[in-house]
Design an enzyme around this catalytic site. Sequence first.
Site, PDB file in Angstrom:
ATOM      1  NE  ARG A  49      -0.293   1.556   5.319  1.00 59.80           N
ATOM      2  CZ  ARG A  49       0.307   0.614   6.053  1.00 59.80           C
ATOM      3  NH1 ARG A  49       1.053  -0.339   5.510  1.00 59.80           N
ATOM      4  NH2 ARG A  49       0.178   0.604   7.368  1.00 59.80           N
ATOM      5  CB  ALA A  51       4.674   5.949  11.456  1.00 60.47           C
ATOM      6  NE  ARG A  96      -0.247   9.637   4.832  1.00 62.13           N
ATOM      7  CZ  ARG A  96      -0.653   8.456   5.298  1.00 62.13           C
ATOM      8  NH1 ARG A  96       0.147   7.392   5.220  1.00 62.13           N
ATOM      9  NH2 ARG A  96      -1.837   8.328   5.864  1.00 62.13           N
ATOM     10  CD  GLN A 207      -4.783   1.659   5.385  1.00 67.21           C
ATOM     11  OE1 GLN A 207      -5.982   1.399   5.560  1.00 67.21           O
ATOM     12  NE2 GLN A 207      -4.341   2.892   5.314  1.00 67.21           N
ATOM     13  CG  ASP A 248       0.614   7.074  11.941  1.00 58.53           C
ATOM     14  OD1 ASP A 248      -0.156   6.152  12.251  1.00 58.53           O
ATOM     15  OD2 ASP A 248       1.204   7.123  10.842  1.00 58.53           O
ATOM     16  CG  ASN A 258      -2.420   3.697  15.083  1.00 54.20           C
ATOM     17  OD1 ASN A 258      -1.442   3.743  14.343  1.00 54.20           O
ATOM     18  ND2 ASN A 258      -3.157   2.604  15.202  1.00 54.20           N
ATOM     19  CE  LYS A 259      -4.903   4.681   8.585  1.00 51.57           C
ATOM     20  NZ  LYS A 259      -5.002   5.811   7.621  1.00 51.57           N
TER      21      LYS A 259
END
Length: 358
Positions: A49, A51, A96, A207, A248, A258-259
């Site tokens: 995981r 990017a 993804r 994460q 990402d 992003n996350k």
Amino acid sequence: MIAGIPPNLEYRRGVLRILDQTRLPWEETHVEARDAEAVAAAIGRLAVRGAPAIGIAAGYGLCVALADLLARDPEAGLTAAREALADARARLGAARPTAVNLPAALTRLERAESAFCRTAAKATAGDLLDRLEAEAAALHRDERQVCEDIAAAGLSLLPEAATLVTHCNAGPLATGGIGTALGVILRGHERGRRFTVYAGETRPLLQGARLTAWELGKAGVPVRLMPDGAGPGLILAGKVDAVIVGADRVAANGDTANKLGTLPLALAAARAGTPFYVAAPWTSFDPSAPDGAAVPIEERGAEEVTHLAGRATAAPGAAVYNPAFDVTPGDLVTAFLTERGVLRPPYAFGRDAECDPA
Ligand code: MRU
């Protein structure tokens, strides 16, 4: 790279050895992917995981697919090879949706394939595999160097001592090198900068808690883990010198996916006048997306929210909304830290971006 942090991806002919990040930091187990389906599955379930790492895995995934064809049919010709590669591109590309590094890597290898087949008329499928392995390895090397250049760009902006907030994991495990957002911090720490980091735990898959705290801890960077909801208050209280996160996909106007949980940090930073930096390689920029609305946001399974480590934590039957990413408007980003230097607003990545020298 950092003592005690194993490599995330290792390729040898026909096999991509993937460090299973879903089991970290407690268990160092690996997935040995020998076909495109296995690489796509590893990307989909976040064994690999981040990017840039997803892009590198996809590049090797094409090599694995062609090696797999040749193992099953050593006589396969170029036409069969190219069909297998097209099929693998479709599988890997669907693994993804948000990180643009994934299609960018597939396109890079597809270009190498097309150029090779145009110029090497008498080539075999084995020759094509050699060519693609060289290109996938070059992509991996490039991403490693890019991390160093991003670190240099970031360190040109940060003071000698700073309290920083980061989110999710943008370190070695997520990239081909020292990391993007964490690369800045790790290289700075190595060079004697006095950085203290608050890391958001990053619900629901943790994460930040599992990977960022682990990486920073191994490197000896002082890190405090916090619940995601604590970040905005800490910033508004004036206790943070800068926020630094990865990306990402960055749209042409600077809107940044992003996350999930990045946006509240950006809003708080804007309100507090705290710099909000996005550290990202050029492979994460997508000038074809005019703004954040054009970025596909992955929605993941309900069980990631209703369960923790396999145990139910939610009311049975509760409906769930589980987007993996949020989009921070570009006008909240103080600067992008890239291998091309420091990029400042106004952002218009559809055209050639202006860069400050790092
Ligand atoms: O779902 P993940 O863990 O792949 O999300 C990762 C992130 O959002 C990272 O911040 C981003 O990919 C940058 S990694 C250098």
